[in-house]
Each structure stands twice: as structure tokens, then as C-alpha cells.
Write a protein that holds these residues in place. Sequence first.
Motif, short mmCIF file in Angstrom:
data_model
loop_
_atom_site.label_atom_id
_atom_site.label_comp_id
_atom_site.label_asym_id
_atom_site.label_seq_id
_atom_site.Cartn_x
_atom_site.Cartn_y
_atom_site.Cartn_z
N SER A 36 88.35 53.78 84.46
CA SER A 36 88.80 53.61 83.08
C SER A 36 87.64 53.27 82.16
CB SER A 36 89.86 52.50 83.03
OG SER A 36 90.24 52.23 81.71
N GLN A 37 87.83 53.54 80.89
CA GLN A 37 86.81 53.19 79.89
C GLN A 37 87.00 51.78 79.34
OE1 GLN A 37 84.29 55.36 79.22
NE2 GLN A 37 85.25 56.61 80.82
N THR A 38 88.10 51.14 79.76
CA THR A 38 88.40 49.78 79.31
C THR A 38 88.70 48.90 80.52
OG1 THR A 38 90.73 50.34 79.04
CG2 THR A 38 89.32 50.57 77.10
N PRO A 39 88.63 47.58 80.37
CA PRO A 39 88.97 46.70 81.49
C PRO A 39 90.43 46.89 81.92
CG PRO A 39 87.80 45.49 79.78
CD PRO A 39 88.13 46.83 79.20
N ILE A 40 90.65 46.85 83.23
CA ILE A 40 92.00 47.02 83.76
C ILE A 40 92.28 45.96 84.82
CG2 ILE A 40 92.09 49.51 83.34
CD1 ILE A 40 91.57 49.88 86.38
N THR A 41 93.56 45.79 85.12
CA THR A 41 93.99 44.91 86.20
C THR A 41 94.85 45.71 87.16
OG1 THR A 41 93.97 42.95 84.77
CG2 THR A 41 95.26 42.82 86.82
N VAL A 42 94.50 45.66 88.44
CA VAL A 42 95.25 46.37 89.48
C VAL A 42 95.95 45.33 90.36
CG1 VAL A 42 95.12 47.93 91.46
CG2 VAL A 42 93.68 48.33 89.45
N GLU A 43 97.23 45.51 90.57
CA GLU A 43 98.01 44.60 91.42
C GLU A 43 98.25 45.25 92.77
OE1 GLU A 43 100.53 42.30 87.92
OE2 GLU A 43 101.46 43.98 88.98
N THR A 44 98.15 44.46 93.82
CA THR A 44 98.31 45.01 95.17
C THR A 44 99.39 44.23 95.93
OG1 THR A 44 97.20 45.53 97.25
CG2 THR A 44 96.47 43.55 96.10
N SER A 45 100.07 44.92 96.83
CA SER A 45 101.12 44.30 97.63
C SER A 45 101.27 45.07 98.94
CB SER A 45 102.45 44.28 96.88
OG SER A 45 102.87 45.61 96.61
#
Length: 354
Positions: A71-80
Motif C-alpha cells: 500500500s501507499q499508506t499505512p495499514i493494519t492487518v489483523e490475523t486469526s
Amino acid sequence: MKRKYRLMIWGLVLFMSVFVNVKVADAANNAGFEVIPVASKQQLNQKVTYFDLKLAPNQATTVTVNVKSTSQTPITVETSVAKATTNTNGVVEYKAFKQNKSWGLPANIEKVVTTDQNKIQLQPGEVKPVAYQIKMPKAAFDGELVGGLNFVKKVTDDKVKTNSSMGVKNQYAYTIAMVLHGQQELTKNKMSLGKITTRQINNRNVISIPLNNQTAAFLNKVTTKVTIKKQGQAKAVYTQKTSDGQMAPNSVYELPVRIGETAFRPGRYTAQVVVTSKQQHWQFTKDFTITKKQARHYNQKAVIKEDDSWLGLSLIITGIVLLLILIIVIYWRKQRRIKLLESELAASKRDSNQ
């Protein structure tokens, strides 16, 4: 001339390869991130891209997945972590779905495989490793324990509001399957038939046939044939065939017998179910009842195509009645005319006699 054709062909191949690469890159950019599993020393099959691990009872190990931002911007990825189940289409799911059920799991993979990195914050282009701790059950088991490592990009509130106003919510996710092998593989499955019930899928009435895979092993190339009759009758009320299905280990396949846009009819029924998976075969016969209360409850909400056969029948009956009335009227008028002529003849005879 031949050289010219060769150049044209190679040019076309090069163009297609670039086109495919662009498509793959576009998909990754849309998702905003990528996941790359790191090879484990306990990997059983080196040719597959998922985790296929062979561990001893009570053994502990760690596996890693690299999460990379595109991505060109900060992101948050959630995992489970989720256990593998079977959905109503006969497809194995590696994500968590409450409606999908399990049967007699040797252990819960959601507790066997854990991570303390449930949220991964990434800057543009950043790569972070996510570690998953695996602690095998103390008790040895045969077969396979199967689940999935799921990664979902967290959607910002602004995007949720924007998409919800259009009635669409885009969510990009990746899943990496995980198979934990027990002491020995199982090649023979045990299957049972659960309680047959009525329910709805997309506002269409269905009869749910729960097939329980009681073994810690996949069932592949699953075919089913269902015949439903009124109890004590030979004529089939509903029939359905499915093919090329798959069942996860220790999962319940809620096979829906789709009756289309028709209403439930209360009564007592008998279901005959035949299931095949490669060389394995099962046959079941079970009675069930659709109560008036159940039929009324679902029929009120169901999409039901009106049965217009009664309209044709009523038109035929109306036509016959009108025809009979017409015949009676014609007969009555004819008889009336005859009586008038007879009276006129009688009157003329009296006049002539005088």
C-alpha cells in the motif's frame, strides 16, 4: 516469412506474460498487502505452499509468515486462526463461520496454534514477520488436524461509511492452510446422518441433511443423491444430486435439499441418502416431520412462486358452466318457440272451424 510469424508469436507471448504480471500486481495492490509463508523444518510436503507439518505429541514449534505492505499508506492487518469446516456448498472453509459445525475433533486447532501478534501495523513497503506458536496435544491422535491462518486488512471508518452508502463493503483477505499430521494417516472414514431439519437459504426453503464426517481425514470427490418421499408412498416428492464436493476432517456438511420457490407442505417424510467419496460408500434412511408451525413460519418469509394451475382449472370449469348455461338457454328458447307455434296453429284451426 516464417521468421516474421515467429516474431509475431513471441511478441504475443511476451505481451500476455506482461499482461498477466500486471493483473497479479494489480490484485496485490488492491489488497494492500501480501503474505509469504516461511518454510518450516517440520514441513512434510515441500512442494505445497501451505503448512504441512508432522509433529510428535506435546511437541512445540514455531512457524513464521512474512506480511508485506504493498500500500501507499499505512495499514493494519489483523490475523486469526480458524478450524477447517465444510459449508453448505460442499466446499472446505478455512475461515471462521459460526454456522459451520465440527464433529469430534481430536483437538481444537484454534488453541493448538496461537499468536500474540493479532494486529500488524505496516508502513508502505514494510515487511514484518508474524510468529505462530504450535503446541501439539499431549494425547496422540491419528489423522489430521486442519485449519487456516487468516489475514484481513482492517478497513478504516471512512471507507466503511463510503462503501456502506453504496451497499458494498470491500474486504481483502488471505488464508494459508495448516495441516498438522497425527501418528498415522486414516484412509477409511466413518460417516453418520444427523437430525433432518427445515430452514432457509436466501429466503428459499431447504431441507437440511446433516452429514457428519466423524474421522480426522478429508473426504474428496463427494457425491450425494437424496430422495424424499411421503412416508409409506413410493412416489418421490423431492430429488437432488450433487457432485465434486469435499468435506473437512471431523466436520458437518449441512447438505441443503433445495426445493426452489415452493412452499413447505406439512407431513411425515422419509429421506433416502446415498453418499460416495471415491471408493467409499454410505447409505442412510431417516424419517422426519415438517410440522404445520414450521411450514407456516418459513412459508411466510420464503420467496414462493404462486401456483397458477388452479387458475387454468377454474377457467376450464367456468367455460364448461357457461357452455351448459348457453345450451340450456338455447334449448329453452327453442322449446318456447315451438310452444308459440303450436298455440298459433291451434288458434288458426279454431278460427277455420268457426
